[in-house]
Design a protein around this motif. Structure first.
Motif, PDB file in Angstrom:
ATOM      1  N   TYR A 230       0.850  -1.193   0.000  1.00 24.86           N
ATOM      2  CA  TYR A 230       0.000   0.000   0.000  1.00 24.86           C
ATOM      3  C   TYR A 230       0.888   1.248   0.000  1.00 24.86           C
ATOM      4  CZ  TYR A 230      -2.934   3.680   2.036  1.00 24.86           C
ATOM      5  OH  TYR A 230      -3.569   4.860   2.296  1.00 24.86           O
ATOM      6  N   ILE A 531      -9.273   9.118  -1.239  1.00 26.02           N
ATOM      7  CA  ILE A 531      -9.696   8.220  -0.162  1.00 26.02           C
ATOM      8  C   ILE A 531     -10.761   7.250  -0.664  1.00 26.02           C
ATOM      9  CG2 ILE A 531     -10.852   8.115   2.087  1.00 26.02           C
ATOM     10  CD1 ILE A 531      -9.479  10.792   2.738  1.00 26.02           C
ATOM     11  N   GLY A 532     -11.669   7.745  -1.506  1.00 25.56           N
ATOM     12  CA  GLY A 532     -12.698   6.878  -2.069  1.00 25.56           C
ATOM     13  C   GLY A 532     -12.107   5.754  -2.899  1.00 25.56           C
ATOM     14  N   LEU A 535     -10.519   3.161  -0.602  1.00 27.56           N
ATOM     15  CA  LEU A 535     -11.528   2.310   0.032  1.00 27.56           C
ATOM     16  C   LEU A 535     -12.078   1.285  -0.950  1.00 27.56           C
ATOM     17  CD1 LEU A 535     -13.474   4.958   2.174  1.00 27.56           C
ATOM     18  CD2 LEU A 535     -11.867   3.200   2.989  1.00 27.56           C
ATOM     19  N   TYR A 538      -9.197  -1.351  -1.463  1.00 29.43           N
ATOM     20  CA  TYR A 538      -8.619  -2.078  -0.330  1.00 29.43           C
ATOM     21  C   TYR A 538      -9.612  -2.560   0.727  1.00 29.43           C
ATOM     22  CZ  TYR A 538      -3.666  -1.474  -1.427  1.00 29.43           C
ATOM     23  OH  TYR A 538      -2.429  -1.564  -1.994  1.00 29.43           O
ATOM     24  N   ALA A 539     -10.741  -1.907   0.890  1.00 32.00           N
ATOM     25  CA  ALA A 539     -11.597  -2.210   2.052  1.00 32.00           C
ATOM     26  C   ALA A 539     -12.031  -3.670   2.084  1.00 32.00           C
ATOM     27  CB  ALA A 539     -12.813  -1.286   2.052  1.00 32.00           C
TER      28      ALA A 539
END
Length: 563
Positions: A230, A531-532, A535, A538-539
């Protein structure tokens, strides 16, 4: 002022701040660490190539992976981070200024980084942290190594927030104005660094430090590698974006031209911020435990980074041609022929720029699911790093040093040093062509990376590789000569060059360029989209990894991974 664009008058565009002695001292402190690291890391690289070729054995019980770790950490992490932060402080101080309080905070960050660097370096030199710069578990280092890494990261975060504050203060004082391009670029790069290092910081603080101290008996390896990558791929763009700053906003001034498009430059940096972070899985394509669907998603996002790279190539060559035509150079390539090839401030970054063509092509191969299987875990990948970081980035950094160091020390770039710089650039280019080229070829033949001659010397395929390994030793020796010459040039520019004022080259925008759209400085928009994307990428797979991967350390034959 236009409602949907950011305005800046001609006088405002040329407004810059004078660098104080204290600000120069701050930036030079980072430069001293940079060039000490260049010498130490370069020496370790030379020893590596000699050992790998079978022509040299390390004395005094020094291990191959010990010098391999020193080389990777010192050059890949220490040199680059210190140069970038020092360079970016100079750009920010020149374009938006620095207050006394900000400077004090910057010094705090520097000393935190120094303490961390010393802690990590001592453990490596004592043979207590021969874990390579990727520090993959289940390899375990001394706790001081991980604590040192954590301090380096924390110190760099302090630099991030100093840069953020500098631009924030400037914006408050210049409401409605377009921020200086270089300041905008620095903040983008430090945003990228801060967001990306959250991953490696989490791995170090939550996993590695407790594990190395004995508070945790096991470590989830897939989680640790996922957190590292990451961070690991955005790290490449943290290296590259300062070079892009120079290409966009400094090289045009050196060649007597102007910035082709402020809007295009800002947009390319925004795209790098958005698409360079949620792509770490393309370094883990062969690792089990990650759903192939998510690998495909991140490979797709990886290829999106090609767009701002092509935008940059278009912008730079448009700048070169436009400048040449304005100077009256006709013909199809007359503008190219008359570029200032005898000015090392241009030559070194230009060769770095050209090296990014094959370097970027190799990156596309590495990130491709099918083609990656051919070069996976071979020395091809090492050759790729040496084309991108050790050629594109480092040559650009060298080119910057020829005017940056004099600007910070109050000395002149003499014609003699300029000639030495040209010689150094040629030596570096020849050495890297031989070494990186032989690495690529040997990799296609299956030669492994991270391996010494003692590892594969008796294998059936060794005879196919040994010639290329000897070529790497030849290239590495030439490169070390280039390092010695660069260190000599640095010493000359710091202590012995004639005193005087050296130009700080910051280019202006083309007067007839389109106004910069206001949305390009909408920080909430770009950070939110970044950030979107993270997510999305990776989320779900990260939750799946935590729920389904084995909790403890797997056997030591766990696959090493792509990078």
């Amino acid at each position: 002022m236009l409602n949907k664009t950011l305005a800046m008058s001609d006088q405002e565009e040329q407004r810059t701040f004078s660098l104080s002695k204290q600000e120069k001292r701050l930036s030079m402190s980072f430069m001293y660490v940079t060039f000490i690291s260049l010498f130490i890391g370069g020496l370790m690289g030379l020893l590596q190539t000699l050992v790998r070729s079978g022509t040299f054995s390390l004395p005094w019980g020094i291990g191959y992976y010990q010098i391999l770790t020193v080389h990777g950490v010192i050059l890949g992490l220490v040199l680059t981070t210190y140069f970038i932060i020092g360079f970016q402080y100079t750009l920010m101080n020149k374009t938006v200024g620095m207050s006394h309080k900000q400077r004090q905070t910057a010094w705090l960050g520097f000393w935190v980084m120094i303490v961390g660097t010393i802690m990590a370096s001592i453990t490596i030199l004592l043979g207590k942290a021969s874990v390579l710069y990727t520090f993959y578990a289940p390899l375990k280092a001394h706790p001081a190594f991980y604590i040192g890494l954590a301090l380096v990261i924390i110190g760099s975060w302090i630099a991030c927030f100093v840069n953020f504050r500098q631009l924030q203060v400037w914006k408050k004082q210049h409401k409605g104005e377009k921020s200086p391009l270089l300041a905008f670029m620095v903040v983008i790069n430090m945003l990228l660094w801060f967001i990306a290092t959250l991953g490696v910081a989490a791995a170090v603080l939550v996993q590695f430090i407790p594990w190395s101290l004995g508070y945790a008996e096991t470590i989830n390896i897939l989680v640790s590698r996922t957190l590292f990558w990451y961070f690991g791929h955005p790290l490449v763009y943290f290296w590259l974006l300062p070079a892009y700053m120079a290409w966009y906003a400094i090289i045009p001034k050196i060649i007597g031209g102007k910035i082709f498009s402020d809007s295009l430059a800002r947009l390319s940096f925004v795209l790098f911020l958005m698409f360079s972070i949620p792509v770490g899985f393309h370094h883990q394509l062969t690792e089990p435990g990650i759903d192939p669907v998510w690998k495909f998603v991140q490979v797709t996002l990886t290829f999106m980074v090609i767009v701002p790279s092509l935008m940059t190539a278009f912008s730079m060559f448009a700048t070169f041609e436009t400048t040449g035509r304005k100077k009256g150079f006709g013909g199809l390539f007359g503008w190219f022929k008359h570029l200032p090839w005898k000015d090392v401030r241009f030559l070194a970054p230009m060769i770095g720029m050209l090296a990014f063509i094959p370097g970027g092509t190799g990156g596309i191969i590495n990130a491709s699911n099918q083609l990656n299987q051919v070069v996976h875990n071979t020395i091809w990948v090492t050759g790729h790093f040496h084309l991108t970081v050790a050629t594109t980035v480092i040559l650009t950094f060298f080119g910057l040093s020829y005017w940056l160091i004099p600007a910070l020390t109050g000395r002149k770039l003499t014609s003699k040093i300029n000639k030495l710089g040209i010689i150094q650039t040629i030596i570096w280019t020849v050495g890297m062509t031989i070494m990186s080229g032989s690495m690529h070829i040997a990799g296609l033949l299956g030669a492994p990376r991270r391996s010494s001659y003692s590892t594969y010397g008796g294998t059936e395929q060794a005879s196919d590789w040994i010639g290329y390994q000897i070529a790497q030793a030849v290239g590495g020796t030439i490169l070390f000569v280039g390092i010695l010459l660069m260190v000599y040039i640095f010493i000359q520019l710091v202590f012995f060059a004639p005193k005087g004022e050296e130009e700080f080259p910051i280019a202006e925008e083309e007067p007839d360029a389109e106004p910069t759209p206001r949305f390009l400085e909408n920080w909430k928009l770009w950070i939110g989209l970044t950030i979107g994307l993270i997510l999305i990428a990776y989320a779900i797979p990260f939750m799946d990894i935590i729920q389904n991967s084995p909790p403890g350390s797997p056997p030591f034959d766990w696959p090493i991974g792509n990078s």
